[in-house]
Scaffold this motif. Structure first.
Motif, PDB file in Angstrom:
ATOM      1  N   SER A 325      53.910  54.537  40.125  1.00 18.19           N
ATOM      2  CA  SER A 325      52.924  53.917  41.015  1.00 18.19           C
ATOM      3  C   SER A 325      53.538  52.851  41.918  1.00 18.19           C
ATOM      4  CB  SER A 325      51.779  53.305  40.199  1.00 18.19           C
ATOM      5  OG  SER A 325      52.254  52.415  39.210  1.00 18.19           O
ATOM      6  N   GLY A 326      54.874  52.771  41.961  1.00 20.27           N
ATOM      7  CA  GLY A 326      55.536  51.891  42.910  1.00 20.27           C
ATOM      8  C   GLY A 326      55.570  50.429  42.526  1.00 20.27           C
ATOM      9  N   ALA A 327      55.360  50.102  41.245  1.00 20.93           N
ATOM     10  CA  ALA A 327      55.409  48.712  40.791  1.00 20.93           C
ATOM     11  C   ALA A 327      56.802  48.391  40.252  1.00 20.93           C
ATOM     12  CB  ALA A 327      54.351  48.466  39.724  1.00 20.93           C
ATOM     13  N   ALA A 328      57.061  47.105  40.034  1.00 18.58           N
ATOM     14  CA  ALA A 328      58.358  46.669  39.529  1.00 18.58           C
ATOM     15  C   ALA A 328      58.548  47.130  38.083  1.00 18.58           C
ATOM     16  CB  ALA A 328      58.463  45.147  39.616  1.00 18.58           C
ATOM     17  N   PRO A 329      59.802  47.277  37.632  1.00 18.80           N
ATOM     18  CA  PRO A 329      60.052  47.792  36.275  1.00 18.80           C
ATOM     19  C   PRO A 329      59.406  46.967  35.169  1.00 18.80           C
ATOM     20  CG  PRO A 329      62.066  47.851  37.568  1.00 18.80           C
ATOM     21  CD  PRO A 329      61.054  47.110  38.395  1.00 18.80           C
ATOM     22  N   ASP A 330      59.291  45.645  35.351  1.00 19.95           N
ATOM     23  CA  ASP A 330      58.714  44.805  34.302  1.00 19.95           C
ATOM     24  C   ASP A 330      57.262  44.434  34.583  1.00 19.95           C
ATOM     25  OD1 ASP A 330      59.174  43.194  36.471  1.00 19.95           O
ATOM     26  OD2 ASP A 330      59.939  41.494  35.305  1.00 19.95           O
ATOM     27  N   ALA A 331      56.621  45.128  35.529  1.00 20.58           N
ATOM     28  CA  ALA A 331      55.247  44.792  35.913  1.00 20.58           C
ATOM     29  C   ALA A 331      54.271  45.112  34.784  1.00 20.58           C
ATOM     30  CB  ALA A 331      54.847  45.545  37.171  1.00 20.58           C
ATOM     31  N   LEU A 332      53.225  44.314  34.702  1.00 24.15           N
ATOM     32  CA  LEU A 332      52.123  44.567  33.779  1.00 24.15           C
ATOM     33  C   LEU A 332      50.920  45.130  34.531  1.00 24.15           C
ATOM     34  CD1 LEU A 332      52.413  41.343  31.589  1.00 24.15           C
ATOM     35  CD2 LEU A 332      53.069  43.668  30.941  1.00 24.15           C
ATOM     36  N   TRP A 333      51.168  45.751  35.677  1.00 28.59           N
ATOM     37  CA  TRP A 333      50.119  46.380  36.477  1.00 28.59           C
ATOM     38  C   TRP A 333      50.634  47.729  36.964  1.00 28.59           C
ATOM     39  CZ3 TRP A 333      52.239  41.551  37.396  1.00 28.59           C
ATOM     40  CH2 TRP A 333      53.252  41.485  38.359  1.00 28.59           C
ATOM     41  N   TYR A 334      49.712  48.658  37.144  1.00 30.78           N
ATOM     42  CA  TYR A 334      50.084  50.006  37.579  1.00 30.78           C
ATOM     43  C   TYR A 334      48.820  50.741  37.996  1.00 30.78           C
ATOM     44  CZ  TYR A 334      48.453  51.483  32.917  1.00 30.78           C
ATOM     45  OH  TYR A 334      47.698  51.713  31.792  1.00 30.78           O
ATOM     46  N   SER A 335      48.982  51.947  38.510  1.00 33.81           N
ATOM     47  CA  SER A 335      47.847  52.798  38.859  1.00 33.81           C
ATOM     48  C   SER A 335      48.181  54.237  38.493  1.00 33.81           C
ATOM     49  CB  SER A 335      47.512  52.688  40.352  1.00 33.81           C
ATOM     50  OG  SER A 335      48.573  53.221  41.136  1.00 33.81           O
ATOM     51  N   PHE A 336      47.156  55.066  38.415  1.00 28.44           N
ATOM     52  CA  PHE A 336      47.365  56.491  38.164  1.00 28.44           C
ATOM     53  C   PHE A 336      46.106  57.244  38.568  1.00 28.44           C
ATOM     54  CE2 PHE A 336      45.233  55.002  34.405  1.00 28.44           C
ATOM     55  CZ  PHE A 336      44.475  56.070  33.946  1.00 28.44           C
ATOM     56  N   ASP A 337      46.249  58.537  38.776  1.00 26.92           N
ATOM     57  CA  ASP A 337      45.133  59.419  39.117  1.00 26.92           C
ATOM     58  C   ASP A 337      44.843  60.347  37.953  1.00 26.92           C
ATOM     59  OD1 ASP A 337      44.812  58.538  41.810  1.00 26.92           O
ATOM     60  OD2 ASP A 337      46.531  59.756  42.400  1.00 26.92           O
ATOM     61  N   GLY A 339      41.852  63.505  37.691  1.00 28.52           N
ATOM     62  CA  GLY A 339      40.688  64.079  38.342  1.00 28.52           C
ATOM     63  C   GLY A 339      40.480  63.412  39.693  1.00 28.52           C
ATOM     64  N   PRO A 340      39.237  63.146  40.070  1.00 27.04           N
ATOM     65  CA  PRO A 340      38.967  62.538  41.374  1.00 27.04           C
ATOM     66  C   PRO A 340      39.040  61.011  41.366  1.00 27.04           C
ATOM     67  CG  PRO A 340      36.907  63.115  40.318  1.00 27.04           C
ATOM     68  CD  PRO A 340      37.998  63.557  39.382  1.00 27.04           C
ATOM     69  N   ILE A 341      39.472  60.406  40.233  1.00 27.30           N
ATOM     70  CA  ILE A 341      39.478  58.945  40.113  1.00 27.30           C
ATOM     71  C   ILE A 341      40.887  58.393  40.288  1.00 27.30           C
ATOM     72  CG2 ILE A 341      38.902  56.956  38.685  1.00 27.30           C
ATOM     73  CD1 ILE A 341      36.967  58.661  37.130  1.00 27.30           C
ATOM     74  N   HIS A 342      40.994  57.352  41.104  1.00 32.30           N
ATOM     75  CA  HIS A 342      42.212  56.550  41.185  1.00 32.30           C
ATOM     76  C   HIS A 342      41.955  55.275  40.386  1.00 32.30           C
ATOM     77  CE1 HIS A 342      46.011  55.123  42.725  1.00 32.30           C
ATOM     78  NE2 HIS A 342      45.451  54.018  43.206  1.00 32.30           N
ATOM     79  N   PHE A 343      42.672  55.117  39.265  1.00 33.99           N
ATOM     80  CA  PHE A 343      42.528  53.951  38.392  1.00 33.99           C
ATOM     81  C   PHE A 343      43.586  52.913  38.763  1.00 33.99           C
ATOM     82  CE2 PHE A 343      40.874  57.441  35.765  1.00 33.99           C
ATOM     83  CZ  PHE A 343      39.680  56.904  35.304  1.00 33.99           C
ATOM     84  N   VAL A 344      43.169  51.659  38.860  1.00 36.45           N
ATOM     85  CA  VAL A 344      44.086  50.560  39.157  1.00 36.45           C
ATOM     86  C   VAL A 344      43.983  49.537  38.036  1.00 36.45           C
ATOM     87  CG1 VAL A 344      44.697  48.712  40.751  1.00 36.45           C
ATOM     88  CG2 VAL A 344      43.888  50.906  41.643  1.00 36.45           C
ATOM     89  N   MET A 345      45.088  49.337  37.312  1.00 34.38           N
ATOM     90  CA  MET A 345      45.162  48.366  36.221  1.00 34.38           C
ATOM     91  C   MET A 345      45.830  47.095  36.737  1.00 34.38           C
ATOM     92  SD  MET A 345      43.981  50.048  33.554  1.00 34.38           S
ATOM     93  CE  MET A 345      44.089  51.421  32.413  1.00 34.38           C
TER      94      MET A 345
END
Length: 546
Positions: A325-337, A339-345
């Motif tokens: 999801s293009g975040a830094a290696p030590d990030a505590l945030w990410y996203s993923f798809d 179905g039709p939902i894009h989840f953002v943590m």
């Protein structure tokens, strides 16, 4: 009578505390004696007070004890009561205050005799424990994670289509371990040993079922799962819960095991175990949830109770799809798809106030506090917005552990919520987020779409007594912090009190000690959300139509 019994308790507490070893004593001896202290304390209380507790405690505490089934809940409130009557040694008292939440979940868990936490069975050092599946957002791809006591010569597993024997071998070099630092030593163990392997499995056919086998001694570990769809389908179904706890989470875990056909994966935005850095207790939680998480992908965000020791347990034992999801290696945030939902943590837990390897509880801070998070978030949302221009039926669900808009008398709502809103709400509005999910406050609340500046309700999009949101311009906010039975000690909502018109539904966890969870389904332009407790009752239901 009450004073006489309290005097007996205090004298006993003095005797028990007096056996606590000096801080210079070897760590393994100190831990054994600390554990013995609590076991002795518990035996005494059960022998002396179990038949007379109504004399000793006032009625609310009696009622609480009768609701709670874990030994930890009993200790928690007895120790709090004793601390009010008798000033413990400051060092012991301070450590007890940090130990309370782990005590709730961990007193039933026996530490090893040498006083250290070992993730697995030392006599079977290559047997796989704490098995769970994660998703990357790519169709037909999962990451299978597991612990072993020793580092395997090769971290490999075998995957075959269900009911076939044609296996494919997958291996990884992503094998992690961690050690606790020089900060405050946990009571249950003085260190942690073990290795976490994260094996990426790809090239699977979305929607098809597969069986994976992790070789080990004395035997193999096998589970069956369904390959995720990524963004290749217009339907999806999932389970969402937070603030579950270890022993207290068993009712929700067991209920979800009985409803495996009703969801394909799980979303858990923080506070999994309430073990507060006590890694042996977190291991116990992973053993409990393994039968579920080893066959249904389990996607987590970080909460404050994962924070101690700089999130070392989740950083070691969970695979976050940060590179995907293009975040830094030590990030505590990410996203993923899926179905039709894009989840953002997202992550609000401030880990800058203490160095690596130190024990400390986290406090919330705006996402702009963390280098790279808000920049990453804007890039991620911009990329999603371009996809949604071509397909308006896509959904955006953003989440973090803590609430933004909530309406209970608590600093999480009165103080921190407005601070956290400042960064997040403008982005949610600009990129038209459909929902915001969180927990942290041990209650359930549904907030209808509102303008975060004026706090005005979107009256024309709220229909059918707030069971339908039709083309809402603002996100529906869900605070779902009632998954754990052991945390069911908060009565936030007062009957008869008038709440703002945008509060569509709310429940206090104290009224639902058997745990709550949501099942969510999306079919093209319609999202259905249903909140259950483990007795089977429907606590809330609504749908959103685009």
């Amino acid at each position: 009578m009450m004073r006489r019994l309290w005097a007996i308790l205090c004298i006993t507490a003095i005797a028990l505390v007096s056996v606590r070893p000096a801080r210079t004593m070897p760590a393994d001896v100190q831990v054994r004696r600390d554990v013995d202290l609590f076991h002795s304390f518990g035996r005494y209380l059960r022998e002396k007070l179990v038949h007379g507790r109504e004399v000793v405690f006032d009625r609310p505490l009696v009622q609480f004890f009768q609701r709670a089934s874990t030994q930890g809940e009993w200790f928690k409130h007895v120790l709090k009561g004793l601390e009010g009557y008798f000033p413990f040694d400051p060092n012991l008292s301070g450590q007890l205050s940090l130990f309370f939440s782990a005590l709730v979940e961990g007193t039933w868990f026996e530490p090893q005799n040498n006083g250290t936490c070992q993730c697995c069975d030392p006599s079977n050092p290559l047997y796989a424990y704490h098995v769970h599946i994660g998703m990357t957002g790519n169709a037909g791809e999962v990451v299978i994670s597991y612990n072993t006591q020793e580092k395997p010569p090769q971290s490999c597993l075998y995957v075959a289509e269900e009911h076939t024997s044609n296996q494919t071998k997958f291996c990884t070099e992503d094998v992690r371990t961690t050690s606790l630092g020089s900060g405050l030593s946990p009571f249950l163990c003085t260190g942690w040993s073990g290795y976490a392997s994260h094996v990426k499995v790809n090239g699977l056919q979305p929607g098809k079922r597969y069986t994976y086998t992790i070789p080990g001694s004395p035997g193999n570990v096998s589970y069956t799962f369904m390959a995720p769809y990524g963004n290749t389908t217009k339907t999806t179904k999932l389970a969402y819960f937070t603030d579950i706890g270890t022993k207290g989470g068993e009712p929700v875990i067991n209920t979800l095991l009985s409803r495996l056909d009703d969801f394909d994966y799980m979303i858990m935005p923080g506070d999994q175990s309430y073990c507060d850095g006590y890694h042996g207790c977190f291991d116990a939680y992973m053993k409990l949830i393994q039968p579920l998480a080893a066959q249904k992908p389990y996607m987590v965000a970080t909460g404050n109770h994962e924070g101690p020791w700089n999130f070392s347990y989740v950083r070691t034992n969970f695979y976050f799809p940060v590179s995907e999801s293009g975040a830094a290696p030590d990030a505590l945030w990410y996203s993923f798809d899926e179905g039709p939902i894009h989840f953002v943590m997202m992550n609000y837990e401030n880990y800058f106030d203490y160095p690596d390897g130190e024990w400390s509880m986290t406090q919330p801070a705006p996402i702009s506090t963390y280098p790279g998070q808000i920049e990453w978030l804007r890039r991620d949302l911009e990329a999603f917005a371009k996809r949604r221009e071509h397909d308006p039926s896509l959904w955006l669900i953003m989440m973090a552990h803590r609430p933004l808009t909530c309406n209970v008398t608590d600093k999480s709502c009165n103080h921190f919520g407005p601070i956290l809103e400042q960064d997040v709400f403008p982005l949610m509005y600009e990129y038209k987020a459909d929902m915001y999910w969180c927990g942290h406050v041990h209650a359930y609340e549904r907030v209808s779409p509102i303008n975060n500046v004026t706090r005005e309700l979107c009256s024309d999009c709220v229909r059918d007594n707030a069971t339908l949101y039709y083309k809402p311009p603002y996100p529906v906010q869900i605070m779902n912090g009632i998954a754990g039975r052991a945390v069911a000690d908060n009565d936030y909502f007062t009957p008869g009190v008038s709440y703002p018109p945008f509060v569509a539904q709310h429940y206090s966890s104290i009224n639902y000690p058997y745990g709550g969870y949501a099942l969510v389904s999306v079919d093209n332009n319609v999202l259905n959300f249903t909140l259950y407790n483990t007795s089977g009752a429907v606590l809330d239901h609504f749908r959103i139509e685009k």
